[in-house]
Structure formats: structure tokens, C-alpha cells
Design an enzyme around this catalytic site. Structure first.
Site, short mmCIF file in Angstrom:
data_model
loop_
_atom_site.label_atom_id
_atom_site.label_comp_id
_atom_site.label_asym_id
_atom_site.label_seq_id
_atom_site.Cartn_x
_atom_site.Cartn_y
_atom_site.Cartn_z
N GLY A 1 0.85 -1.19 0.00
CA GLY A 1 0.00 0.00 0.00
C GLY A 1 0.88 1.23 0.00
O GLY A 1 1.29 1.71 -1.06
N THR B 1 -9.88 1.99 -7.81
CA THR B 1 -11.08 2.82 -7.96
C THR B 1 -11.67 2.64 -9.36
O THR B 1 -10.93 2.66 -10.35
CB THR B 1 -10.72 4.31 -7.73
OG1 THR B 1 -10.17 4.43 -6.43
CG2 THR B 1 -11.96 5.20 -7.84
N ARG C 1 -32.65 27.38 10.97
CA ARG C 1 -32.91 26.66 12.24
C ARG C 1 -32.99 27.66 13.40
O ARG C 1 -32.05 28.44 13.62
CB ARG C 1 -31.77 25.66 12.47
CG ARG C 1 -31.77 24.99 13.81
CD ARG C 1 -32.85 23.95 13.92
NE ARG C 1 -32.74 23.17 15.15
CZ ARG C 1 -33.70 22.40 15.61
NH1 ARG C 1 -34.85 22.29 14.94
NH2 ARG C 1 -33.54 21.72 16.72
N GLN D 1 -21.89 18.79 13.08
CA GLN D 1 -22.10 19.40 14.40
C GLN D 1 -23.11 20.55 14.33
O GLN D 1 -23.99 20.68 15.18
CB GLN D 1 -20.75 19.90 14.94
CG GLN D 1 -20.78 20.29 16.40
CD GLN D 1 -20.95 19.09 17.33
OE1 GLN D 1 -20.68 17.96 16.94
NE2 GLN D 1 -21.44 19.34 18.52
N GLY E 1 -26.54 19.48 14.33
CA GLY E 1 -26.96 18.78 15.56
C GLY E 1 -27.43 17.37 15.24
O GLY E 1 -26.88 16.71 14.36
N GLU F 1 -4.54 7.85 -2.80
CA GLU F 1 -3.42 8.50 -3.51
C GLU F 1 -2.30 8.87 -2.52
O GLU F 1 -1.65 9.91 -2.64
CB GLU F 1 -3.88 9.68 -4.36
CG GLU F 1 -4.66 9.18 -5.57
CD GLU F 1 -4.57 10.03 -6.80
OE1 GLU F 1 -3.56 10.73 -7.00
OE2 GLU F 1 -5.51 9.99 -7.59
N THR G 1 -1.58 8.03 1.84
CA THR G 1 -2.15 8.54 3.09
C THR G 1 -1.52 9.90 3.41
O THR G 1 -0.43 10.22 2.91
CB THR G 1 -1.82 7.59 4.26
OG1 THR G 1 -0.39 7.55 4.41
CG2 THR G 1 -2.35 6.18 4.03
#
Ligand code: CAA
Length: 387
Positions: free
Chosen positions: A133, A160, A270, A344, A347, A371, A373
Site C-alpha cells: 500500500g 477505484t 434553524r 455538528q 446537531g 493517492e 495517506t
């Protein structure tokens, strides 16, 4: 050029408008479905081909749009803003074909780039293996010369668009004693006898883009399908990544922009404690940080794209390797932060599949992994600094 290297020109802005309109109309509506079913979005592929956006980087001489690297980034960015899986169509078509553009004979280029430009075939890139890898040079796949042919055996992993692509750039060992200098690159066709595919990996995200093993069992191909000279395959593979890590940065930018745009719309609507949550300074500071990180990564990516374009046209850029790793790393880390913050900001709703941001957060994760890490990117950058 009479404008700064990284500045989009008017035609880049027009291109962005065109792709965004197409993405809103024809790509976004399929995004949740591609994620849920794990099916390749053929409707999206057809729409991209109809607008000549499926492989914009292919030079005009091979029937392509001949778009520059920044234009390719903008296309990938805007498709990813709507659907990350779909953005792998232009991105992986570029990844699979850059080895040819860099190193292949004219015969190979003509034969394989023209069908890609016409939208008749897609192209994947097969470097990784189950045991190779990050350490890509440790690959085991063998290509043995036999008369006018090479016979390939081995297993490529994490490929891919495997199965939907007709063509594959495959790196294989031709001289086991020579290490990285004993690796050569080849074009393998899906139709070649002995080519098969593993089951689809069951992934966290980018589910509409199949990731499968490419299994090569006594695959006999003519020697002219070698890309470049024997033993140059690993260099071609890494030189390719110098150009295409920038497209992963683009994908990350697009995913992050999609999440930021959605979150901004949401916080204005919201209401809690009697007012829109956008009125709270804590929320405003989050939005400001998200947009700041995104824009910083975008400018770095565009700068890297400009360098890539120059390098592709015979003007080697000594900082391209650093900049492409930096762009990929910065943009993908930003995308992970931004999509997580978007969840976040929504919510509890953000955590459900009724809203797209959880998908965007899952999709963002892969950009820190493939491609190379982000640990490998940091290694590449450090090597450039210290050499
Ligand atoms: N361009 C051209 N040549 C290069 C190069 C570059 N950017 N970087 C290194 N090379 C050359 C070196 O000069 C060397 O050649 P010589 O021996 O002739 O000098 C040769 O390549 C080997 O280089 P290294 O010794 O540096 O190689 P290494 O084994 O230490 O590996 C590495 C370097 C950076 C770790 C590399 O293995 C790497 O990038 N690993 C990550 C693998 C990766 O990115 N995989 C992605 C798979 S594709 C994918 O994920 C696609 C997808 O799904 C969308």
C-alpha cells in the site's frame, strides 16, 4: 501568463458556473441514491459525457477538451460538491491516463486516449496491492516477457472504478532484482483474457464508486502496451501522483464546500432560543473557521494546479512534488474538519441520512487516505525539504 500563476481566468469562472449548474440539476439528485445503493451512477456518467466533462484533461490532439490542470480541478471540485462518488469519474480518468501522457508511445496514446475522450471507455490506475500500500515499490505482480508479449500475474487492490473502467494502467515487476527500478507500467484491458475483479469493497463512503481488486491470471498482452521503457514504471507512477494528488485535493475542496454551503443554509433557518442559530457567535466562529480553512486549501491547490500545468508542458517545476502533496494533505485535512463541523452545526439532524452532511463527512475521510495517506504526504514533503 500575465496573471498570477494561481488565479483562475474568466474562462475558469465560466467553467465553474457551467459545471455547478449541471451538478445541481443532474448530479446532486443521484448522490444519496448512489450512496445508498452502492451502484455506479451511470446517469451521471452520461450527463458528464454529454457535456464533455468526464475527462477534460485529455489533449485536443487525442479528441479531448484539452483543459488545463486548473480547469480539471474546478470540474472535479464542482462535481464533488454535489456527489463525491461522481467526482471520481473525471478524477480517475485523469489518474489512469496521466501515465500515458507522461511516458507512453504515440501509438499507445492514440489507441487509448481517444476512446476515453469520446466517453466510450474509462481508465483506472492499478498500483497498490494487498501487501503493498504505502510501500508501493514492494509490489509482487509480475510481468514476464514471452516473445512479443508480456504475461502478467498478480492482484492489484483498492482499484477505484474497477470493473466499470475498460482500461487499466498496471504497474508490475519486470526485473525482480532491480527493486523500484525493475517495475514497468502497462495498459491492461478489462477484455483481456485472465482479467477478473474481486467483490466490491464495503466502504464507509464514496459508495457509488466501485473499489475492487483487479486480478491478473496469465494475462497475455502485446509488448507495445508497455508505457515507456522497461524499468521506468515506478517513476511514471510517482510522477503521475505529482499531478493527480492535486485532483484529490480538488475532490476534498468540493466535498467541504458542499458541506459548508449546506450548513450555512441550515443555521440561517434553524431557530433555537427564539432566534436563528446563525445569530450565535459560537456558530459564527465555527463558520468563519470552516471557510478560512477551505479558502487556504483552495489557494494552495490552485497554485499546485498551475505548477502541474507548466510541468505537463515541458517546464519541470522543482516544487511540484512538494506542492501536490501539500495541497492533497491540506485540502483533505480541511475537508475532514469542515464536514465534521457541518454535522455538528446540524446537531442531531446532521447525524441522520435525512440530511447530506453525514454522507459528506464519510466521503471526506477517503481523501485523507487514497493517492497516498496523509502520513505518506508528510513524508514526501519532508523528503523534499531535507534533500
Ligand atoms: N517523480 C518521479 N520519480 C520519483 C518521484 C517523483 N515524484 N519520487 C521518487 N521518484 C523516483 C526516485 O528518484 C527513485 O528513483 P531512482 O532510484 O532512480 O533515484 C524511485 O522513484 C524510488 O523512489 P524512492 O526511493 O523515494 O521510493 P520509496 O520506495 O521510498 O517510495 C513513496 C516513495 C513516496 C513512499 C511512494 O511509495 C509513495 O508515494 N507511496 C504511497 C503510495 C500511493 O500513493 N498509492 C496511491 C495508490 S493510487 C490511489 O489511491 C488511487 C485511487 O484510488 C483514486
Amino acid at each position: 501568463m500575465d496573471f498570477p500563476l494561481y488565479a483562475p481566468a474568466e474562462e475558469h469562472d465560466l467553467l465553474r458556473e457551467t459545471v455547478r449548474a449541471l451538478a445541481d440539476e443532474k448530479i446532486a439528485p443521484h448522490a444519496a441514491e448512489a450512496d445508498e445503493t452502492g451502484e455506479f451512477p451511470w446517469e451521471v456518467y452520461k450527463a458528464l459525457v454529454a457535456s464533455d466533462l468526464h475527462a477534460v484533461h485529455v489533449p485536443e490532439v487525442y479528441g479531448g477538451a484539452g483543459a488545463d490542470a486548473l480547469a480539471a480541478v474546478i470540474v472535479i471540485e464542482e462535481v464533488a460538491r454535489a456527489c463525491a462518488s461522481s467526482s471520481l469519474i473525471p478524477a480517475v480518468n485523469k489518474l489512469g491516463t496521466v501515465p500515458l501522457l507522461l511516458s507512453a508511445s504515440e501509438e499507445v496514446k492514440r489507441r487509448y486516449l481517444e476512446p476515453v475522450a469520446r466517453g466510450e471507455a474509462m481508465f483506472s490506475y492499478a498500483l497498490s496491492e494487498p501487501e503493498a500500500g504505502s510501500d508501493a515499490a514492494a509490489m509482487k505482480t509480475r510481468a514476464v516477457r514471452d516473445g512479443d508479449d508480456y504475461v502478467l500475474n498478480g492482484v492489484k487492490m483498492w482499484i477505484t472504478n474497477a470493473g466499470v473502467s475498460d482500461y487499466y494502467t498496471v504497474m508490475a515487476v519486470t526485473d525482480p532484482a532491480a527493486g523500484a527500478r525493475g517495475i514497468s507500467a502497462f495498459v491492461v484491458e478489462k477484455a483481456d483474457t485472465g482479467v477478473s475483479f474481486g467483490p466490491k469493497e464495503r466502504k464507509l463512503g464514496i459508495k457509488g464508486s466501485p473499489t475492487r481488486q483487479v486480478i491478473l491470471e496469465d494475462v497475455r498482452i502485446p509488448a507495445w502496451r508497455m508505457i515507456g521503457e522497461p524499468g521506468t514504471g515506478f517513476k511514471t507512477a510517482l510522477a503521475t501522483l505529482d499531478h493527480t494528488r492535486i485532483t484529490i485535493a480538488a475532490q476534498a475542496l468540493g466535498i467541504a464546500q458542499g458541506a459548508l454551503d449546506y450548513a450555512i443554509g441550515y443555521v440561517k433557518e434553524r431557530r433555537q432560543f427564539g432566534k436563528p442559530v446563525a445569530d450565535f457567535q459560537g456558530v459564527q466562529f465555527m463558520l468563519a473557521d470552516m471557510a478560512m480553512k477551505l479558502e487556504a486549501a483552495r489557494q494552495l491547490t490552485y497554485h499546485a494546479a498551475a505548477k502541474s500545468e507548466l510541468a505537463m508542458h515541458g517546464k519541470p517545476q522543482k516544487d511540484l512534488t512538494f506542492l501536490s502533496s501539500a495541497a492533497k494533505c491540506a485540502a483533505s485535512d480541511a475537508a475532514m474538519d469542515i464536514t465534521t463541523d457541518a454535522v455538528q452545526l446540524l446537531g442531531g439532524y446532521g447525524y441522520t441520512q435525512d440530511f447530506p452532511v453525514e454522507r459528506m463527512m464519510r466521503d471526506a475521510k477517503i481523501t485523507q487516505i487514497y493517492e497516498g495517506t496523509n502520513q505518506i504526504q508528510r513524508m514526501v514533503m519532508a523528503r523534499q525539504l531535507l534533500k
